[in-house]
Scaffold this motif. Structure first.
Motif, short mmCIF file in Angstrom:
data_model
loop_
_atom_site.label_atom_id
_atom_site.label_comp_id
_atom_site.label_asym_id
_atom_site.label_seq_id
_atom_site.Cartn_x
_atom_site.Cartn_y
_atom_site.Cartn_z
N VAL A 38 0.84 -1.20 0.00
CA VAL A 38 0.00 0.00 0.00
C VAL A 38 0.87 1.25 0.00
N VAL A 39 1.92 1.24 0.81
CA VAL A 39 2.83 2.40 0.84
C VAL A 39 3.47 2.61 -0.53
N ARG A 40 3.89 1.53 -1.18
CA ARG A 40 4.50 1.64 -2.52
C ARG A 40 3.48 2.14 -3.54
N ALA A 46 3.24 5.90 -3.15
CA ALA A 46 4.48 6.68 -3.03
C ALA A 46 4.50 7.74 -4.12
N PRO A 47 5.16 8.88 -3.89
CA PRO A 47 5.19 9.95 -4.89
C PRO A 47 5.70 9.50 -6.24
N ALA A 48 6.58 8.50 -6.25
CA ALA A 48 7.13 8.06 -7.53
C ALA A 48 6.21 7.11 -8.27
N ALA A 49 5.14 6.68 -7.60
CA ALA A 49 4.24 5.71 -8.24
C ALA A 49 3.46 6.36 -9.38
N GLU A 50 2.93 5.52 -10.23
CA GLU A 50 2.17 6.02 -11.37
C GLU A 50 0.97 6.84 -10.89
N VAL A 96 -7.29 -6.45 -7.79
CA VAL A 96 -8.17 -5.96 -8.85
C VAL A 96 -7.81 -4.54 -9.25
N SER A 97 -7.54 -3.69 -8.26
CA SER A 97 -7.25 -2.29 -8.54
C SER A 97 -6.50 -1.67 -7.37
N LEU A 98 -5.67 -0.67 -7.66
CA LEU A 98 -4.96 0.07 -6.63
C LEU A 98 -5.60 1.43 -6.38
N ASN A 99 -6.81 1.59 -6.85
CA ASN A 99 -7.56 2.82 -6.59
C ASN A 99 -7.81 2.96 -5.08
N ILE A 100 -7.68 4.15 -4.55
CA ILE A 100 -7.78 4.36 -3.11
C ILE A 100 -9.14 3.94 -2.57
N ALA A 108 9.66 -8.45 -3.80
CA ALA A 108 8.56 -8.50 -4.76
C ALA A 108 8.26 -7.13 -5.34
N ILE A 109 8.37 -6.09 -4.52
CA ILE A 109 8.13 -4.73 -5.01
C ILE A 109 9.17 -4.34 -6.05
N ASP A 110 10.43 -4.69 -5.80
CA ASP A 110 11.48 -4.39 -6.77
C ASP A 110 11.22 -5.10 -8.10
N ALA A 111 10.62 -6.29 -8.03
CA ALA A 111 10.39 -7.08 -9.24
C ALA A 111 9.10 -6.70 -9.95
N MET A 112 8.02 -6.46 -9.19
CA MET A 112 6.69 -6.28 -9.80
C MET A 112 5.94 -5.05 -9.33
N GLY A 113 6.54 -4.24 -8.47
CA GLY A 113 5.84 -3.07 -7.96
C GLY A 113 4.91 -3.44 -6.82
N ALA A 114 3.95 -2.56 -6.55
CA ALA A 114 3.03 -2.76 -5.43
C ALA A 114 2.24 -4.06 -5.56
N GLN A 115 1.89 -4.44 -6.78
CA GLN A 115 1.15 -5.69 -6.99
C GLN A 115 1.93 -6.88 -6.47
#
Length: 408
Positions: A231-233, A236-240, A292-296, A355-362
């Motif tokens: 969730v933090v990733r 994060a400001p750098a996230a899409e 399913v989604s990273l929408n808040i 896992a975050i380094d490899a695939m991001g927040a998912q």
């Protein structure tokens, strides 16, 4: 709510509940405030990670040891000594800049002298209320502790931003010392005596319910560490999308809020053999739905639903231990469970980072889903050892040749 009104009629119960929450409040502050302080001191997050890791190792070692010492030397003595030492070490790293190796050693000492508040209070609960109310008390405790993880980081960041990280660490130490004094000076802590266990250290792990609780707790808490990192990733400001990090705090607060609600409306229900599996299943559904989604809004809704099973699961674990472990071994049992959860936090965070380094927040969410799935499978495979407490009062097995002093 009538169940909780009945609890209030027991003298001293709410004082014990709120005082131990105050004494444990620093643990919602320390991780983030130590992270910020060490980054300021050494200019890198690697140093902060080393310091936090040594603290976790110290806590993992101290869990069963300090819990066992309460039976030998008494709760008050052990709690006083550990509270004073631990708060002193926190103040020391706050105001004295030392080399990293020395700071890590002091951080290890913080973990090693962590007051065993949780094992103490969960050992006390069966002596404070009638057996038919113990499940409700464990549930209320599990729900209320979510306040630590919701408010603790917020207060820590606010104090650090306004007054500096050294003051933030001092505030955490003050909570530990003053909250600890409030809890330690309560009458039940002085009246109830934990008889010394005649078994060797670790013998309590031979009990199936202790192993089940420790293993489930490991994977259950590891999944939370992973979902928190995800969730933090995601925000994060750098996230899409350029989301601000405050959104991650909102989502995690909603997750904790779901746990608080679940603890109040579900957690008091009597434990059944399938209860842990069902409650973990609720958390699994909410966690998996995050993919399913990273929408808040979506994350907030599904994690609130998942949170409904969190506190009830912890309450169920406490009820299981309270009904199957002798009073003289209860504190050590909860100490081992706490150690399993601490190791779970470290493991979940580490795997989620990869896992975050490899695939991001998912990637972190996938890890969290896998960990909670394992916890659920363990719960499903161990139902034969989970007691059926429906229409039963929670009563601990009798001591053999040992006299306990109940609360008058």
């Amino acid at each position: 709510m009538g169940i909780y009104r009945d609890l209030a009629r027991n003298e001293g119960v709410f004082r014990i509940l709120f005082s131990q929450l105050t004494a444990r409040f620093p643990f919602g502050m320390l991780s983030i405030i130590v992270l910020l302080h060490m980054q300021e001191q050494f200019g890198e997050y690697t140093a902060a990670g080393i310091v936090l890791a040594t603290q976790s190792i110290g806590q993992a070692i101290s869990g069963p040891l300090s819990s066992r010492l309460m039976g030998r030397f008494g709760m008050r003595r052990v709690l006083w000594i550990t509270s004073v030492l631990c708060s002193g070490f926190i103040v020391l790293i706050a105001f004295v800049h030392l080399p990293l190796a020395v700071t890590a050693l002091i951080s290890f000492s913080i973990g090693l002298t962590t007051p065993p508040i949780t094992p103490a209070v969960r050992t006390l609960y069966p002596r404070l209320v009638p057996g038919k109310q113990i499940s409700a008390l464990f549930s209320l405790d599990a729900a209320a502790q979510e306040l630590i993880w919701v408010l603790g980081p917020v207060i820590a960041v606010f104090v650090a931003a306004q007054f500096g990280t050294a003051v933030g660490l001092s505030v955490a130490a003050a909570f530990m010392l003053l909250g600890g004094a409030w809890f330690i000076m309560s009458r039940p802590v002085g009246v109830v005596k934990i008889p010394p266990s005649k078994a060797s250290l670790g013998a309590v792990l031979k009990r199936p319910t202790v192993i089940i609780a420790t293993v489930i707790g490991f994977f259950f808490v590891a999944s939370f560490a992973a979902i928190e990192a995800g969730v933090v990733r995601a925000f994060a400001p750098a996230a899409e999308g350029g989301h601000s990090s405050i959104e991650s705090g909102i989502v995690l607060a909603v997750f904790a809020g779901g746990s608080l609600v679940g603890g109040l409306i579900i957690g008091h229900r009597p434990l059944r053999p399938w209860s842990l599996a069902i409650r973990i299943g609720v958390v699994l559904v909410g966690t998996a739905a995050c993919l399913v989604s990273l929408n808040i809004w979506w994350l907030s809704i599904v994690l609130f639903i998942g949170g409904l099973g969190t506190a009830p699961t912890f309450a169920g674990i406490s009820s299981m231990i309270g009904s199957t472990v002798k009073f003289s071994e209860t504190a050590e049992a909860f100490g081992w469970i706490g150690t399993g959860q601490l190791v779970g936090v470290a493991t979940g965070s580490a795997i989620a980072g990869v896992a975050i380094d490899a695939m991001g927040a998912q990637g972190a969410i996938i890890v969290s889903t896998g960990l909670i799935l394992v916890a659920g499978v363990v719960a499903l495979c161990t139902t034969r050892w989970v007691p059926d407490l429906k229409d039963r009062d929670i009563e601990q097995p009798p001591e053999t040749g040992t006299i306990t002093l109940p609360l008058p």
